[in-house]
Design an enzyme around this catalytic site. Structure first.
Site, PDB file in Angstrom:
ATOM      1  CG  MET A  25      -1.676   1.216   1.430  1.00 37.19           C
ATOM      2  SD  MET A  25      -2.957   1.171   2.688  1.00 37.19           S
ATOM      3  CE  MET A  25      -2.266   0.263   4.019  1.00 37.19           C
ATOM      4  N   PRO A  26       1.249   1.757  -1.166  1.00 37.69           N
ATOM      5  CG  PRO A  26       2.044   1.808  -3.343  1.00 37.69           C
ATOM      6  CD  PRO A  26       1.000   1.204  -2.482  1.00 37.69           C
ATOM      7  CE1 TYR A  27      -0.353   9.341   3.216  1.00 35.97           C
ATOM      8  CE2 TYR A  27       1.981   9.825   3.371  1.00 35.97           C
ATOM      9  CZ  TYR A  27       0.676  10.185   3.573  1.00 35.97           C
ATOM     10  OH  TYR A  27       0.386  11.401   4.118  1.00 35.97           O
TER      11      TYR A  27
ATOM     12  CG  PHE B 128      -3.665   5.745   0.438  1.00 37.25           C
ATOM     13  CD1 PHE B 128      -4.905   6.185   0.837  1.00 37.25           C
ATOM     14  CD2 PHE B 128      -3.367   4.388   0.504  1.00 37.25           C
ATOM     15  CE1 PHE B 128      -5.847   5.292   1.323  1.00 37.25           C
ATOM     16  CE2 PHE B 128      -4.301   3.491   0.980  1.00 37.25           C
ATOM     17  CZ  PHE B 128      -5.548   3.938   1.388  1.00 37.25           C
TER      18      PHE B 128
END
Length: 69
Positions: free
Chosen positions: A1-3, A41
């Site tokens: 889940m990249p931010y 995100f």
């Protein structure tokens, strides 16, 4: 889940430009890192130029100096 957190000065970034940043950043992570777009995100923060410094000065002063020549 990249931010991904993108910080820019609050000098007129439009909603369309922000949309393009979100889309482009998401696509880049999908292309380069094989990340799923629906778990990526992207946060765009607009920072007042009084709260952003470069060297010894805040950006507000730098912009004023640049306008004066």
């Amino acid at each position: 889940m990249p931010y991904v957190n993108i910080k820019v000065t609050d000098e007129g970034v439009t909603a369309e430009q922000k949309r393009q940043l979100v889309k482009g950043t998401t696509q880049l992570l999908a292309d380069v890192l094989n990340k799923e777009p629906h778990t990526t995100f992207v946060l765009i923060e607009e920072v007042n130029t009084d709260n952003w410094g470069i060297g010894y000065q805040v950006v507000t002063k730098l912009r004023q100096s640049a306008k004066q020549g």
